[in-house]
Design an enzyme around this catalytic site. Structure first.
Site, mmCIF file in Angstrom:
data_model
loop_
_atom_site.group_PDB
_atom_site.id
_atom_site.type_symbol
_atom_site.label_atom_id
_atom_site.label_comp_id
_atom_site.label_asym_id
_atom_site.label_seq_id
_atom_site.Cartn_x
_atom_site.Cartn_y
_atom_site.Cartn_z
ATOM 1 N N LYS A 42 0.811 -1.218 0.000
ATOM 2 C CA LYS A 42 0.000 0.000 0.000
ATOM 3 C C LYS A 42 0.850 1.277 0.000
ATOM 4 O O LYS A 42 0.601 2.208 -0.756
ATOM 5 C CB LYS A 42 -0.946 -0.008 1.199
ATOM 6 C CG LYS A 42 -1.982 -1.112 1.094
ATOM 7 C CD LYS A 42 -2.969 -1.056 2.215
ATOM 8 C CE LYS A 42 -3.906 -2.239 2.141
ATOM 9 N NZ LYS A 42 -4.526 -2.428 0.838
ATOM 10 N N ALA A 43 1.864 1.319 0.861
ATOM 11 C CA ALA A 43 2.675 2.543 0.941
ATOM 12 C C ALA A 43 3.524 2.698 -0.316
ATOM 13 O O ALA A 43 3.702 3.811 -0.827
ATOM 14 C CB ALA A 43 3.558 2.507 2.177
ATOM 15 N N THR A 253 -7.285 -3.893 -8.155
ATOM 16 C CA THR A 253 -6.130 -3.963 -7.240
ATOM 17 C C THR A 253 -5.414 -2.606 -7.187
ATOM 18 O O THR A 253 -5.087 -2.039 -8.228
ATOM 19 C CB THR A 253 -5.116 -5.029 -7.705
ATOM 20 O OG1 THR A 253 -5.819 -6.177 -8.120
ATOM 21 C CG2 THR A 253 -4.135 -5.370 -6.611
ATOM 22 N N ASP A 257 -5.183 2.492 -2.930
ATOM 23 C CA ASP A 257 -3.890 3.164 -2.721
ATOM 24 C C ASP A 257 -3.769 4.377 -3.652
ATOM 25 O O ASP A 257 -3.210 5.406 -3.267
ATOM 26 C CB ASP A 257 -2.723 2.198 -2.985
ATOM 27 C CG ASP A 257 -2.908 0.892 -2.237
ATOM 28 O OD1 ASP A 257 -3.550 0.913 -1.172
ATOM 29 O OD2 ASP A 257 -2.441 -0.149 -2.731
#
Ligand code: RIB
EC number: 2.7.1.15
Length: 312
Positions: A42-43, A253, A257
């Site tokens: 995510k980051a 997907t 984010d």
């Protein structure tokens, strides 16, 4: 004065991704197509996007000391993300996500968190130091796929600096009561919001009720992402709704984010909450049009053209 930066704190993984027509039944072996390995987490995804959009991007994360780390870091290096504070943990494996994308674009993920949960003891202090030394008006974007001690210290340090903070409350079981006041933008999706408030969200009105319940816990701006049904935001006491632009969904997907990264970017540019929401909604929707996470992320011109075409 030094230029403000966007700090992404959270997970970095190698993603292994395939596509299937449907989910497998228990015990079934199902054939897949479109096998791909790529950088994820995510980051890392947020850091990649904000750099692509043009902001100085710094990633705070932990990998293992294996081959997977190289694969996870390569696209970030190429994009120009600052990786100075990404450390390799000796003897650990890099986080690994096994992603299955269905024909309609929906995905399931099985995650081995690995090094993401193996920060060194002094990790929380290091993160605090980076944030306390970051330029004025920097922005922090955090997810919860890391130890609570690290996330908590970072949120406190950002609050002291009066930074804008975007908190993606994922996974929700890692969300602590004290985080609500520390994050000024809290951005759950439908199921995350449901688990935070304890009731089902079936429409926009329920979404606003969820925002209110979450705001009562201390968050200043709450955005509930309802996917195709649009996005609801309670910003201070004002209600806003932004519909999801019409896109051809290939793969969801990394869309969350992209949302958090684009929101952090717009706040870094000092856009107001509603403009920032519109920008993030558009970036996130566009990110679903192509297969994969980082490779699907749009550039600024594409986002702006879509916003203009959709009259957002
Ligand atoms: O949000 C998508 C990301 O989360 C993927 O890149 C995968 O690594 C998962 O952890």
């Amino acid at each position: 004065m030094k230029q403000a930066i966007i700090i992404s704190l959270g997970s970095i993984n190698k993603d292994i991704q395939v596509r299937t027509e449907r989910w497998p039944e228990p015990g079934e072996t199902l054939l897949s197509q479109d096998y791909m390995t790529l950088g994820g987490g995510k980051a890392a995804n947020r850091a990649y996007l904000v750099r692509k959009l043009g902001a100085p991007s710094l990633l705070l994360a932990r990998t293992g000391d294996d081959e997977e780390a190289k694969e996870a870091l390569q696209p970030l290096k190429e994009a120009g993300v600052n990786l100075e504070h990404v450390k390799q943990r000796k003897g650990q494996r890099t986080g690994l996500s096994m992603v299955v994308v269905r024909a309609d674009g929906k995905k399931t993920i099985i995650l081995s968190a690995n090094a993401n949960q193996k920060w060194e003891q002094e990790g929380p202090d290091l993160v605090e130091q980076v944030i306390s030394e970051a330029p004025e008006d920097s922005v922090l974007a955090v997810d919860l796929e890391i130890p609570a001690a690290v996330a908590g210290k970072a949120l406190q340090a950002a609050k002291k600096r009066n930074f804008q903070v975007v908190l993606d409350p994922s996974p929700t079981h890692a969300l602590k009561a004290e985080y609500y006041e520390l994050a000024n933008f809290l951005t759950p999706n439908k199921s995350e919001a449901e688990s935070m408030v304890g009731f089902e969200i079936e429409n926009k009105e329920d979404g606003f009720r969820a925002c209110e319940a979450i705001q009562e816990k201390g968050a200043r701006h709450v955005i509930v992402k309802l996917g195709k049904e649009g996005y609801v935001m309670l910003s201070d006491n004002e209600r806003h709704f932004v519909p999801a632009p019409d896109v051809q969904v290939t793969d969801t997907t990394g869309a969350g984010d992209a949302f958090a990264g684009a929101l952090a970017f717009a706040l870094w540019e000092k856009q107001d909450a509603l403009s920032a929401l519109r920008f993030a909604v558009t970036a996130s929707s566009l990110a679903t049009e192509t297969y994969g996470s980082q490779p699907a992320y749009p550039d600024r011109a594409t986002i702006e053209n879509k916003m203009a075409a959709f009259e957002l």
